[in-house]
Design a protein around this motif. Structure first.
Motif, PDB file in Angstrom:
ATOM      1  N   ASN A 254       5.801  15.037  -2.087  1.00  0.00           N
ATOM      2  CA  ASN A 254       7.003  14.361  -1.301  1.00  0.00           C
ATOM      3  C   ASN A 254       6.865  12.895  -1.193  1.00  0.00           C
ATOM      4  O   ASN A 254       7.701  12.548  -0.158  1.00  0.00           O
ATOM      5  CB  ASN A 254       6.560  14.873   0.210  1.00  0.00           C
ATOM      6  N   PHE A 255       7.302  12.068  -2.273  1.00  0.00           N
ATOM      7  CA  PHE A 255       7.551  10.515  -2.583  1.00  0.00           C
ATOM      8  C   PHE A 255       8.894  10.319  -2.264  1.00  0.00           C
ATOM      9  O   PHE A 255       9.022   9.872  -1.795  1.00  0.00           O
ATOM     10  CB  PHE A 255       7.185  10.183  -3.414  1.00  0.00           C
ATOM     11  N   LYS A 256       9.723  11.433  -3.338  1.00  0.00           N
ATOM     12  CA  LYS A 256      10.995  11.170  -3.477  1.00  0.00           C
ATOM     13  C   LYS A 256      12.210  11.102  -1.663  1.00  0.00           C
ATOM     14  O   LYS A 256      12.469  10.647  -1.637  1.00  0.00           O
ATOM     15  CB  LYS A 256      11.557  11.958  -4.423  1.00  0.00           C
TER      16      LYS A 256
ATOM     17  N   ILE B 281      -0.787   3.695 -13.470  1.00  0.00           N
ATOM     18  CA  ILE B 281      -0.380   4.537 -14.712  1.00  0.00           C
ATOM     19  C   ILE B 281       1.237   4.136 -13.801  1.00  0.00           C
ATOM     20  O   ILE B 281       2.014   2.907 -15.079  1.00  0.00           O
ATOM     21  CB  ILE B 281       0.310   5.972 -14.083  1.00  0.00           C
ATOM     22  N   GLY B 282       1.804   4.120 -12.818  1.00  0.00           N
ATOM     23  CA  GLY B 282       3.378   3.947 -12.718  1.00  0.00           C
ATOM     24  C   GLY B 282       3.750   4.199 -11.395  1.00  0.00           C
ATOM     25  O   GLY B 282       3.544   5.534 -11.632  1.00  0.00           O
ATOM     26  N   GLY B 283       4.484   3.759 -10.337  1.00  0.00           N
ATOM     27  CA  GLY B 283       5.554   4.463  -9.490  1.00  0.00           C
ATOM     28  C   GLY B 283       3.874   5.134  -8.726  1.00  0.00           C
ATOM     29  O   GLY B 283       3.728   4.092  -8.324  1.00  0.00           O
ATOM     30  N   ASP B 284       3.939   5.956  -8.048  1.00  0.00           N
ATOM     31  CA  ASP B 284       3.335   6.893  -7.379  1.00  0.00           C
ATOM     32  C   ASP B 284       2.554   7.984  -8.115  1.00  0.00           C
ATOM     33  O   ASP B 284       1.633   8.781  -7.617  1.00  0.00           O
ATOM     34  CB  ASP B 284       4.019   7.884  -6.667  1.00  0.00           C
ATOM     35  N   ASP B 285       2.126   7.243  -9.178  1.00  0.00           N
ATOM     36  CA  ASP B 285       0.732   7.858 -10.613  1.00  0.00           C
ATOM     37  C   ASP B 285      -0.752   6.650 -10.919  1.00  0.00           C
ATOM     38  O   ASP B 285      -0.020   5.604 -10.581  1.00  0.00           O
ATOM     39  CB  ASP B 285       1.644   8.891 -11.159  1.00  0.00           C
TER      40      ASP B 285
ATOM     41  N   VAL C  72      -1.230  13.536  -1.704  1.00  0.00           N
ATOM     42  CA  VAL C  72      -1.846  13.083  -2.396  1.00  0.00           C
ATOM     43  C   VAL C  72      -2.028  13.877  -3.704  1.00  0.00           C
ATOM     44  O   VAL C  72      -2.878  14.510  -2.673  1.00  0.00           O
ATOM     45  CB  VAL C  72      -2.373  11.669  -2.843  1.00  0.00           C
ATOM     46  N   SER C  73      -1.769  14.743  -4.267  1.00  0.00           N
ATOM     47  CA  SER C  73      -2.240  15.359  -4.926  1.00  0.00           C
ATOM     48  C   SER C  73      -3.592  14.901  -6.074  1.00  0.00           C
ATOM     49  O   SER C  73      -2.740  14.107  -6.938  1.00  0.00           O
ATOM     50  CB  SER C  73      -1.024  16.521  -5.926  1.00  0.00           C
ATOM     51  N   ALA C  74      -4.518  15.785  -6.619  1.00  0.00           N
ATOM     52  CA  ALA C  74      -5.303  15.293  -7.611  1.00  0.00           C
ATOM     53  C   ALA C  74      -5.609  16.327  -8.762  1.00  0.00           C
ATOM     54  O   ALA C  74      -6.291  17.231  -7.980  1.00  0.00           O
ATOM     55  CB  ALA C  74      -6.276  14.256  -6.672  1.00  0.00           C
TER      56      ALA C  74
END
Length: 612
Positions: A457-459, A495-499, A558-560
Motif C-alpha cells: 500500500n505504498f502507492k 533495489i529501487g523504489g520501495d524494494d 512491508v512484506s518479506a
C-alpha cells in the motif's frame, strides 16, 4: 591456606618470614598454565597466546592474587615469578610453530622492587627454549598503580632495550593515566572486559573503546579487546578498529596445547562470511600501497645510508624482525642529521654501534590490510606530523600508506561507492547487489539466506501525502534495517523504489526469520506517525486504487520473502533467486504476517533476466 610445611602460611595476615625456596618449588610444580589465543578479527589468524595460571587451589591458594601476594609478603616474589616464567616459556615453546607466535605473560609490577631482582634472566629462558626476545609480551596490569611509578618506567626502558614487548593489561579498570601510557610506550593496550561486555548494546562503552583505540593507534600501539563472549561483541570490536580480540567466544583457556596455531576456526569463519563487505576497501588500499622495501633489524647502520642514497624518493624505511614483523621506521631526515653531526659518520662506523639500529628506530602506527579506509583516515587525522601507516597481512609487513596515497584511496573509494549507491538511501544499488550476490552465491556455505522486502500500500500513501513523505517512509525502513540487521553483518541493498534486498550467511534460520520479522514489526509501529490522526485512528486510508476508483487501503506495511539457499549449490544466480522471491512475495502479501519462506531447490535452467 597451606601449601608447604611452614605454619606461617596458614595465617591470613601479612607475612614477613621468608619461605624456604624448596616449598615454592613444590608450589610451582603443582600449578599449571592454560593458554588462550589472541586473534585478528579480520582473518582469524592467531597472533599469540596469553599464559593464565591454573591449579593454584591445588597448591593451597584461594586465588591467583593470593599466591603472588604471599610471595611478595614473604620476600620471594622475584624467585617465584622467574620459576613461573620458566614454566610458561617451556610449555609455550612446545606449541606448533611457537617461534612465529607471541607469548603474553602477566608481569607483577612489584617484582622490580624486590631486593633480589636481576635483569637478563628472561632473555636466557627464551634463548634456552629456542625463542627470540620479541616473542614475549610482558603484561603490566593497570590494577596496580603505575601512574607515578618512576622506577617502573626505568625498568620498562631496560626491558625494551633488551628487545621485549610491553602490553598494558586491564586498561580502564584501575589507576592508569594517559601520562603512564605515554611514559611506558606500550606496544599493546588490552581493554578491560568491563567495557567489552555488552558493547554492542551500550553506546557509552562503544564511545570509550573508540576513543581508546584512536589514542592507541596515535601512539603506534595495537589494541586487544579482552573478554569477547558473543558474536555481536566480536563484530562490534572489529568495527570499532580493535586490532586483536580475546575471549570465550574465540576460545576458552586450555591447559592442553592446541593442535593447530595458525587460525581459530570460529573467527576465521566469521571473517570469511563478512569479508566481502570490506573487499572494496581492501582492493583500493592495495592499489595505492607503497611497496617500500623493508630493512632487517640486524642491518649494519652504515648500509642504511646506502639504502637512502639508492632510494632518494623514500623518506622513511620500515624495519622488520626476523619473522617479517614491523618494528618501526627509520626516517631519512633524522638519520642524515646524525651522519652530518661532528663525528657522526665515525660513530656510525664504530664496531660497537654497527649492530645497534635502535637509536634510529621510531615507532609508527601499524594496521591490518583489511582495516577500513575510514578507520585509517581517523588514525591520520588524530595524529600530528604522521609519516604514514605500516600495513600488514597476517602480522607480516606488506607496505606503507602515506598521507597522499590515503587521500587518493579515499577519493577513489568514494567515487566507486557513489557510482553504485542508490541516490536516496545511499545503500548499494543494483550493480553492487549483483556483484555481491555473484560472489556470495558461488561460495558454498552451510547457512545462506536471501530476503526481498516490498512495501504494501505504498502507492496510495504516496498519492495522498506526496513523494517527499514517500521518500521519508523509504528512509525510515532503511534506518530500521540498519539497526536490526547490522549486528550480524547482513548485506543490505536498495533495489529501487520501495524494494530492498538483504543477504546473510552467518546465522541460523530461526535467527534470520526473527530479524526479518522484527524489522517488519518496527516499521508497522513507526510508520503510523506518518499518517494524519484521523487516518491513523481509523486504521485505514481511503484513496484511489490502480483502477482509479476510490477504495480502502490498510496502513502501509512491508512484506518479506526469505529464500533458503542450499549449502552445496554453487550454480544459483541472483536471477534464479529473484524468480523464487516473486512467488514467495505473492504468498507473503496474502498472509496475516506478510512473511513467507522457502528453499530454493529447482534445477538451474537459465532464469529469465530481471534487469540490473
Amino acid at each position: 591456606m597451606a601449601f608447604g610445611a611452614d605454619d606461617e602460611l596458614m595465617s591470613d595476615r601479612p607475612m614477613t618470614k621468608p619461605v624456604m625456596l624448596r616449598n615454592w618449588q613444590q608450589v610451582v610444580e603443582k600449578v599449571d598454565f592454560a593458554f588462550q589465543p589472541i586473534v585478528s578479527p579480520h582473518t582469524g589468524h592467531v597472533f599469540g597466546y596469553e599464559a593464565l595460571l591454573r591449579c593454584w587451589d591445588a597448591a593451597g591458594f584461594p586465588s591467583i592474587q593470593s599466591l603472588f601476594d604471599t610471595a611478595w609478603d614473604t620476600g620471594n616474589l622475584h624467585s617465584v615469578d622467574m620459576m613461573l616464567r620458566a614454566k610458561a616459556i617451556e610449555k609455550f615453546a612446545r606449541m606448533p610453530a611457537a617461534n612465529r607466535l607471541k607469548l603474553f605473560y602477566n608481569f607483577d609490577n612489584r617484582v622490580v622492587k624486590t631486593e633480589d631482582y636481576q635483569p637478563g634472566q628472561t632473555a636466557a629462558l627464551l634463548a634456552e627454549a629456542g625463542l627470540e626476545r620479541d616473542t614475549i609480551f610482558l603484561e603490566i596490569s593497570e590494577r596496580h598503580d603505575i601512574s607515578n611509578a618512576g622506577y617502573l618506567k626505568d625498568i620498562l626502558v631496560r626491558y625494551r632495550s633488551q628487545g621485549f614487548k610491553i602490553a598494558i593489561d586491564d586498561y580502564g579498570s584501575g589507576f592508569a593515566q594517559l601520562r603512564a601510557l605515554y611514559e611506558c610506550e606500550p606496544d599493546i593496550i588490552k581493554i578491560d572486559r568491563f567495557f567489552i561486555d555488552g558493547i554492542d548494546r551500550d553506546r557509552r562503552k562503544e564511545l570509550f573503546v573508540t576513543q581508546i583505540t584512536a589514542f592507541a593507534h596515535m601512539i603506534a600501539a595495537q589494541v586487544v579487546a579482552e573478554g569477547v563472549e558473543t558474536r555481536e561483541e566480536f563484530l562490534c570490536c572489529r568495527r570499532l578498529g580493535c586490532d586483536l580480540v580475546q575471549g570465550f567466544f574465540i576460545a576458552r583457556p586450555s591447559v592442553d596445547l592446541p593442535e593447530r596455531t595458525d587460525i581459530v576456526p570460529v573467527a576465521a569463519d566469521i571473517a570469511a562470511d563478512t569479508r566481502r563487505q570490506t573487499d572494496r576497501d581492501d582492493d583500493v588500499v592495495r592499489s595505492y600501497l607503497l611497496d617500500t622495501p623493508a630493512i632487517p633489524s640486524d642491518i649494519n647502520p652504515v648500509d642504511i645510508l646506502t639504502y637512502f642514497q639508492q632510494n632518494p624518493d623514500i623518506s622513511l624505511v620500515p624495519v622488520v624482525n626476523q619473522h617479517g614483523e614491523p618494528m618501526g621506521v627509520v626516517r631519512d631526515a633524522e638519520f642524515k642529521a646524525f651522519i652530518y653531526t661532528p663525528f657522526g659518520r665515525e660513530l656510525l662506523q664504530n664496531p660497537a654501534n654497527r649492530a645497534n639500529i635502535k637509536r634510529f628506530l621510531r615507532r609508527c602506527p601499524v594496521a591490518d590490510i583489511r582495516t577500513s579506509l575510514s578507520e585509517l583516515l581517523e588514525t591520520f587525522v588524530a595524529t600530528d606530523a604522521l609519516d604514514g601507516v605500516i600495513l600488514t597481512e597476517n602480522g607480516h609487513y606488506l607496505g606503507v600508506l602515506d598521507q597522499s596515497a590515503l587521500l587518493r584511496a579515499v577519493n577513489e573509494r568514494n567515487t566507486l561507492n557513489a557510482r553504485d549507491e542508490n541516490p536516496l538511501t545511499r545503500l548499494p544499488g543494483n550493480s553492487a547487489i549483483y556483484r555481491y550476490a555473484a560472489r556470495a552465491l558461488a561460495d558454498p556455505r552451510r547457512r545462506r539466506f536471501a530476503v526481498y522486502f516490498d512495501f504494501d500500500n505504498f502507492k496510495p500513501f504516496n498519492d495522498r501525502y506526496g513523494f517527499r513523505q514517500g521518500d521519508r517512509a523509504i528512509l525510515l525502513f532503511k534506518d530500521i534495517l540498519g539497526k536490526v540487521l547490522s549486528q550480524n553483518d547482513w548485506f543490505v541493498g536498495h533495489i529501487g523504489g520501495d524494494d530492498f534486498f538483504a543477504y546473510v550467511q552467518s546465522i541460523d534460520f530461526e535467527d534470520a526469520v526473527e530479524a526479518v520479522q522484527r524489522a517488519q514489526a518496527m516499521f508497522d509501529e513507526q510508520i503510523k506517525s506518518f499518517y494524519d490522526p484521523e487516518t491513523r485512528d481509523r486504521g485505514y486510508l481511503i484513496g484511489k486504487g490502480r483502477d482509479n476508483n476510490m477504495a480502502r487501503f490498510d496502513l502501509m506495511s512491508v512484506s518479506a520473502a526469505l529464500i533458503r539457499i542450499p549449502s552445496e549449490r554453487t550454480d544459483i544466480t541472483l536471477d534464479h533467486v529473484s524468480v523464487e522471491a516473486a512467488k514467495l512475495k505473492a504468498i507473503a502479501k496474502n498472509s496475516t504476517n506478510r512473511f513467507a519462506s522457502g528453499l530454493y531447490d529447482a534445477p538451474c535452467a537459465p532464469a529469465p533476466m530481471t534487469g540490473k
